[in-house]
Design a protein around this motif. Structure first.
Motif, short mmCIF file in Angstrom:
data_model
loop_
_atom_site.label_atom_id
_atom_site.label_comp_id
_atom_site.label_asym_id
_atom_site.label_seq_id
_atom_site.Cartn_x
_atom_site.Cartn_y
_atom_site.Cartn_z
N THR A 140 0.80 -1.23 0.00
CA THR A 140 0.00 0.00 0.00
C THR A 140 0.83 1.28 0.00
OG1 THR A 140 -0.08 0.11 2.42
CG2 THR A 140 -1.77 -1.22 1.32
N LEU A 142 2.05 2.45 2.70
CA LEU A 142 1.92 2.97 4.06
C LEU A 142 2.29 1.87 5.05
CD1 LEU A 142 -1.46 4.84 3.65
CD2 LEU A 142 0.80 5.88 3.75
N LEU A 170 -5.86 10.35 2.94
CA LEU A 170 -5.59 8.92 3.04
C LEU A 170 -6.08 8.19 1.80
CD1 LEU A 170 -4.63 6.42 4.51
CD2 LEU A 170 -6.77 6.41 5.81
N GLN A 173 -3.54 8.69 -0.87
CA GLN A 173 -2.34 7.89 -0.64
C GLN A 173 -2.58 6.44 -1.03
OE1 GLN A 173 -1.95 9.07 3.56
NE2 GLN A 173 0.11 9.84 3.09
N THR A 414 5.82 5.74 5.87
CA THR A 414 5.63 5.06 4.59
C THR A 414 6.51 3.82 4.56
OG1 THR A 414 7.35 6.42 3.55
CG2 THR A 414 5.09 7.22 3.42
#
Length: 431
Positions: A140, A142, A170, A173, A414
Motif C-alpha cells: 500500500t 503505508l 488517506l 495515498q 511510509t
C-alpha cells in the motif's frame, strides 16, 4: 476494427428512429406525474421532460411518478415527455485518466466516446459458489496498512471518519500506493471546488495515470448522487470482467445513503431506521457485495468505502449496516489528527478480517505484540499524563511507555514493501 470506432458504431446503433411521447399531468412536491407511457415505461427508466431528464420512481396503470434530475421550474401541464428507456453505461479503456459524471459524460472538457458494450447500473455480483477466495496481500505504500491492517486482493474495507481528519488525503495515498491495474474513484456529493482539487493536487498526475474518476457534486439531484456510486461500480466491473485488478474508492457511502433516502422518500417509502427507509440496508449491502473477488475467469475489485460518522458514532445506521457487510473497518480518530499524526487511524478500534491468513505466524506475533503495547498505553495514558503512574507498577505499561512513541511514529510512516515494513515494526518492538 480500431477500438475508437467500436464506441462510435455502438453509439450510432443505439440511436432510436422513434420514441414514445407522453404528457405532464401534474407537478407535486418535487415529483411529476406523467400520462401516456404506462404501457412502455419500467421502474428506473429515464425520461426527457422539456430538455431536462428524470427517472421513473413509481408506476400505476394510469400514470408514472417521475423524479427530475434538475429543478422543475419551467415545466407545465401538458408538456411533452420523451421515453428514453433504461439507463445504461458503456465504460471503455479510453476512460482511464478521465473525469466523468454518473452518465459517462466527460467533465474535463475533452470529448469522450462510450465503449462498445453498454451495461446496466445495477448488476448482480458473481455467483457466491463461483467466487474465488481473497487473494494475496497488497503493498500500500503505508507502513500501517502493510503491517497492522493488511489489505488483500478482493478485500472490502470501510474507512470510518468524521470531517476534517484526513480522510481524503488517506484515500489519495491509497490510490497512489496500492498495487492495482486500475483505480476507480467515486466522488459522491462532493463540493464542486473539491473535485478538481482532489484530482490535481491530492491525487496528482501519478494517481490519475491509472484512474477513472466518477463525480457527482453536492448541488446535483439525489438521482445523480445515488447513481454516482452505481456508475463507479459498473466501471470497476467493466475492468474486472477483463481480468484486471481494480481498486475502487467510494467517498462516501453516507452521501450515497442520503441520496437513496431522498429518492425512496419521494417514491413514498416511510423512514424507519433513524430517518432512513428500510431499503437503505439493501441498497448499501447490494452495492458492497458487487465488489470483491471475481470468478476464475475474472479479475478482482478491492474496495475502500468511506463513511462519515458524526461524533464518532459507529452505531448510526449507515456505519452499522456497512460494517456488518465488509471485510474490515478502519476508524480515524479526531484526537489523533489534532495531535498531528496522519493517517489518524485508531488501530485498536480498527480490524482487518484478512488476518490471520494474510500474514505469516511470525508477522502475526509482531502484530499481536504491537496491539498489546497500544492497548496498554490506551489504558494508562490518562494516568501517565496526570502524573499518577509510578514506573515499575505494571511491566506492560512500562513497556508501553518505552515503545509507544516509536510505534506511533511508525504508524505515520511510509514503506516501500511489506518485508521492510515488518522490519521497521520489529525494530520498534525491540526498543
Amino acid at each position: 476494427m480500431p477500438q475508437h470506432f467500436e464506441g462510435l458504431i455502438a453509439q450510432l446503433n443505439s440511436l432510436q428512429v422513434a420514441r414514445r411521447i407522453g404528457r405532464i399531468a401534474a407537478l407535486e412536491a418535487g415529483r411529476i406525474r406523467v400520462t401516456g407511457l404506462s404501457d412502455v415505461a419500467a421502474l428506473g427508466d429515464r425520461l426527457r421532460l422539456n430538455g431536462r431528464e428524470g427517472e421513473v420512481i413509481g408506476l400505476s396503470a394510469s400514470d408514472l411518478i417521475v423524479l427530475p434530475e434538475e429543478p422543475p421550474e419551467g415545466l407545465a401541464i401538458g408538456g411533452p415527455v420523451e421515453h428514453l428507456g433504461p439507463p445504461m453505461l458503456a465504460p471503455d479503456d479510453a476512460w482511464i485518466g478521465r473525469i466523468v459524471d454518473p452518465l459517462g459524460r466527460p467533465l474535463d472538457g475533452r470529448p469522450l466516446l462510450p465503449g462498445a458494450a453498454p451495461r446496466p447500473f445495477t448488476a448482480p455480483p458473481p455467483p457466491a459458489a463461483q467466487r474465488r477466495a481473497l487473494g494475496h496481500r497488497l503493498t500500500t505504500g503505508l507502513a500501517l496498512f502493510n503491517t497492522l491492517l493488511p489489505l488483500v486482493t478482493g478485500q472490502r474495507i470501510g474507512l470510518f471518519a468524521g470531517s476534517g481528519v484526513g480522510k481524503s488525503t488517506l484515500l489519495a495515498q491509497l490510490a497512489r500506493g496500492i498495487e492495482a491495474d486500475i483505480v476507480v474513484i467515486a466522488l459522491i456529493g462532493e463540493r464542486g471546488r473539491e473535485v478538481r482539487e482532489f484530482v490535481e493536487e491530492v491525487l496528482g498526475p501519478e494517481g490519475m495515470a491509472r484512474a477513472v474518476v466518477v463525480a457527482a457534486t453536492s448541488d446535483q439531484s439525489p438521482l445523480m448522487r445515488r447513481r454516482c456510486a452505481l456508475a463507479a461500480m459498473a466501471v470497476a466491473e467493466h475492468f474486472r470482467d477483463r481480468g484486471r485488478h481494480v481498486l475502487l474508492l467510494a467517498d462516501s457511502i453516507t452521501r450515497f445513503a442520503e441520496a437513496h433516502r431522498e429518492v425512496a422518500t419521494a417514491a413514498g417509502e416511510a423512514a424507519s431506521l433513524r430517518g432512513f427507509p428500510p431499503s437503505t440496508s439493501h441498497a448499501i449491502m447490494s452495492l458492497a457485495e458487487r465488489a470483491g473477488p471475481g470468478r476464475a475467469d475474472q479479475g478482482d475489485i478491492t474496495a475502500v468505502f468511506t463513511v462519515l460518522v458524526a461524533g464518532s458514532d459507529m452505531d448510526e445506521p449507515v456505519a452499522d449496516i456497512l460494517r456488518g457487510t465488509i471485510d474490515g473497518h478502519v476508524v480515524m480518530d479526531r484526537a489523533i489528527a489534532e495531535r498531528g499524526r496522519f493517517p489518524a487511524v485508531d488501530v485498536l478500534r480498527s480490524v482487518s478480517r484478512s488476518l490471520p491468513a494474510a500474514a505469516t505466524p511470525e508477522e502475526n506475533a509482531q502484530i499481536q505484540a504491537a496491539r498489546r503495547v497500544l492497548g496498554a498505553w490506551d489504558r494508562a495514558e490518562m494516568m501517565v499524563q496526570a502524573g499518577l503512574y509510578a514506573k515499575g507498577s505494571d511491566p506492560a505499561v512500562d513497556e508501553a511507555l518505552r515503545i509507544w512513541p516509536h510505534l506511533d511514529a511508525f504508524c505515520a510512516g511510509t514503506a516501500g514493501d511489506i518485508p521492510s515494513a515488518f522490519a521497521g515494526l520489529a525494530a520498534c518492538l525491540k526498543r
